[in-house]
Design a protein around this motif. Structure first.
Motif, PDB file in Angstrom:
ATOM      1  N   TYR A   1       0.954  -0.987  -0.077  1.00 19.66           N
ATOM      2  CA  TYR A   1       0.073  -0.102   0.044  1.00 19.66           C
ATOM      3  C   TYR A   1       1.029   1.356  -0.036  1.00 19.66           C
ATOM      4  O   TYR A   1       1.855   1.422   1.015  1.00 19.66           O
ATOM      5  CB  TYR A   1      -0.930  -0.054   1.265  1.00 19.66           C
ATOM      6  CG  TYR A   1      -1.896   0.965   1.121  1.00 19.66           C
ATOM      7  CD1 TYR A   1      -3.392   0.642   0.966  1.00 19.66           C
ATOM      8  CD2 TYR A   1      -1.949   2.303   1.498  1.00 19.66           C
ATOM      9  CE1 TYR A   1      -4.359   1.574   0.833  1.00 19.66           C
ATOM     10  CE2 TYR A   1      -2.985   3.277   1.554  1.00 19.66           C
ATOM     11  CZ  TYR A   1      -4.120   2.558   1.216  1.00 19.66           C
ATOM     12  OH  TYR A   1      -5.491   3.775   1.121  1.00 19.66           O
ATOM     13  N   ILE A   2       0.908   2.085  -1.072  1.00 20.05           N
ATOM     14  CA  ILE A   2       1.664   3.078  -1.028  1.00 20.05           C
ATOM     15  C   ILE A   2       0.921   4.402  -1.440  1.00 20.05           C
ATOM     16  O   ILE A   2      -0.034   4.440  -2.532  1.00 20.05           O
ATOM     17  CB  ILE A   2       2.717   2.724  -2.301  1.00 20.05           C
ATOM     18  CG1 ILE A   2       3.498   1.390  -2.314  1.00 20.05           C
ATOM     19  CG2 ILE A   2       3.837   3.773  -2.584  1.00 20.05           C
ATOM     20  CD1 ILE A   2       4.249   1.030  -3.306  1.00 20.05           C
ATOM     21  N   LEU A   3       1.139   5.513  -0.943  1.00 21.23           N
ATOM     22  CA  LEU A   3       0.815   6.911  -1.318  1.00 21.23           C
ATOM     23  C   LEU A   3       1.282   7.361  -2.429  1.00 21.23           C
ATOM     24  O   LEU A   3       2.496   7.431  -2.669  1.00 21.23           O
ATOM     25  CB  LEU A   3       0.869   7.553   0.178  1.00 21.23           C
ATOM     26  CG  LEU A   3      -0.031   7.237   1.198  1.00 21.23           C
ATOM     27  CD1 LEU A   3       0.415   8.235   2.294  1.00 21.23           C
ATOM     28  CD2 LEU A   3      -1.520   7.126   0.851  1.00 21.23           C
ATOM     29  N   LYS A   4       0.355   7.896  -3.317  1.00 24.18           N
ATOM     30  CA  LYS A   4       0.937   8.585  -4.493  1.00 24.18           C
ATOM     31  C   LYS A   4       1.724   9.727  -4.194  1.00 24.18           C
ATOM     32  O   LYS A   4       2.704  10.232  -4.909  1.00 24.18           O
ATOM     33  CB  LYS A   4      -0.234   9.139  -5.398  1.00 24.18           C
ATOM     34  CG  LYS A   4      -1.011   8.039  -6.181  1.00 24.18           C
ATOM     35  CD  LYS A   4      -2.155   8.438  -7.022  1.00 24.18           C
ATOM     36  CE  LYS A   4      -2.627   7.378  -7.729  1.00 24.18           C
ATOM     37  NZ  LYS A   4      -3.639   7.824  -8.504  1.00 24.18           N
ATOM     38  N   GLU A   5       1.742  10.333  -2.956  1.00 23.04           N
ATOM     39  CA  GLU A   5       2.390  11.644  -2.784  1.00 23.04           C
ATOM     40  C   GLU A   5       3.936  11.314  -2.322  1.00 23.04           C
ATOM     41  O   GLU A   5       4.526  12.126  -1.985  1.00 23.04           O
ATOM     42  CB  GLU A   5       1.648  12.476  -1.511  1.00 23.04           C
ATOM     43  CG  GLU A   5       1.637  11.706  -0.159  1.00 23.04           C
ATOM     44  CD  GLU A   5       0.703  12.386   0.978  1.00 23.04           C
ATOM     45  OE1 GLU A   5       0.978  12.303   2.081  1.00 23.04           O
ATOM     46  OE2 GLU A   5       0.043  13.272   0.525  1.00 23.04           O
ATOM     47  N   SER A   6       3.991   9.831  -2.203  1.00 23.03           N
ATOM     48  CA  SER A   6       5.238   9.492  -1.468  1.00 23.03           C
ATOM     49  C   SER A   6       6.514   9.859  -2.438  1.00 23.03           C
ATOM     50  O   SER A   6       6.054   9.870  -3.600  1.00 23.03           O
ATOM     51  CB  SER A   6       5.400   8.023  -1.312  1.00 23.03           C
ATOM     52  OG  SER A   6       4.561   7.924  -0.206  1.00 23.03           O
ATOM     53  N   ALA A   7       7.683   9.640  -2.183  1.00 20.64           N
ATOM     54  CA  ALA A   7       8.717   9.871  -3.060  1.00 20.64           C
ATOM     55  C   ALA A   7       8.589   8.924  -4.259  1.00 20.64           C
ATOM     56  O   ALA A   7       8.371   7.566  -4.224  1.00 20.64           O
ATOM     57  CB  ALA A   7      10.108   9.886  -2.304  1.00 20.64           C
ATOM     58  N   ILE A   8       9.070   9.176  -5.412  1.00 25.52           N
ATOM     59  CA  ILE A   8       9.012   8.288  -6.545  1.00 25.52           C
ATOM     60  C   ILE A   8       9.892   7.053  -6.190  1.00 25.52           C
ATOM     61  O   ILE A   8       9.675   5.835  -6.702  1.00 25.52           O
ATOM     62  CB  ILE A   8       9.506   9.090  -7.660  1.00 25.52           C
ATOM     63  CG1 ILE A   8       8.543  10.114  -8.110  1.00 25.52           C
ATOM     64  CG2 ILE A   8       9.737   8.030  -8.960  1.00 25.52           C
ATOM     65  CD1 ILE A   8       8.754  10.673  -9.697  1.00 25.52           C
TER      66      ILE A   8
END
Length: 214
Positions: free
Chosen positions: A101-108
């Motif tokens: 589960y990864i947030l889109k706002e996280s670092a690429i």
């Protein structure tokens, strides 16, 4: 050893194109779709190793799409890539079979790292949300927005989403290949079950639970 084969389901074109470029050097992105129903067809056709899935997909949201994906391809690794930072969504994601589960706002760079972790057989959650979500698998979540969508049948959830997307009863009957009267019946039952009286209230509920976005 060949790179993992990945399909991506996201209805935001710019996001999808950015992810496609990011993954190109280390992963084999074999398919890109913009709605949950297309995702089912693509996974059945291509049998990828990993599916990157947004929660708020048109026609069939990510949670319900993954429930069906797991019946088609039980060994596929599911990773939700989403804007929803509510921990109840994280719990629901692992409950339907996700391993990431990864947030889109996280670092690429986090996405690439997370995919390597998942490929190695480990679960991954964006650190700001991590609270042992994998231990919640199989447990009932406790949504902050009232009755959980899990209390509804799959057909009711499908119709709820399409109603909230502004589809007419006729359009819904065509999309789901069911009779118009069946759509009307389920819509009435939905309103009773959720204790609402208008389509606007159904839409508000669907938005609160991530089934659609504004």
């Amino acid at each position: 050893m060949p790179p993992p084969r990945i399909v991506l389901a996201d209805d935001h074109v710019l996001v999808a194109e950015g992810i496609q470029q990011l993954l190109a050097s280390e992963f084999d992105l074999v398919g890109l779709v913009g709605d949950g129903r297309a995702l089912l067809d693509m996974i059945q056709e291509l049998q990828p190793d990993i599916a990157l899935v947004d929660i708020s997909l048109p026609l069939l949201n990510g949670f319900d799409a993954v429930r069906q994906v797991k019946k088609i391809s039980p060994n596929i690794k599911i990773v939700f890539l989403t804007m929803h930072d509510d921990k109840t969504f994280v719990e629901e994601a692992f409950r339907v079979g996700a391993c990431g589960y990864i947030l889109k706002e996280s670092a690429i760079s986090e996405l690439v790292f997370a995919l390597h972790e998942i490929t190695a057989g480990r679960n991954y959650v964006t650190p700001s949300l991590a609270q042992e979500p994998a231990t919640q698998a199989g447990k009932a979540s406790s949504p902050q927005h009232g009755l959980s969508p899990d209390s509804l049948t799959q057909r009711q959830r499908e119709i709820l989403q399409l109603v909230a997307e502004g589809r007419s009863n006729k359009e819904i009957s065509q999309i789901l290949s069911i009779a118009l009267k069946t759509v009307e019946f389920h819509k009435t039952r939905l309103m009773r079950c959720l204790h609402v009286q208008t389509t606007a209230e159904l839409t508000k509920y669907a938005i609160a639970h991530g089934l659609v976005t504004l």
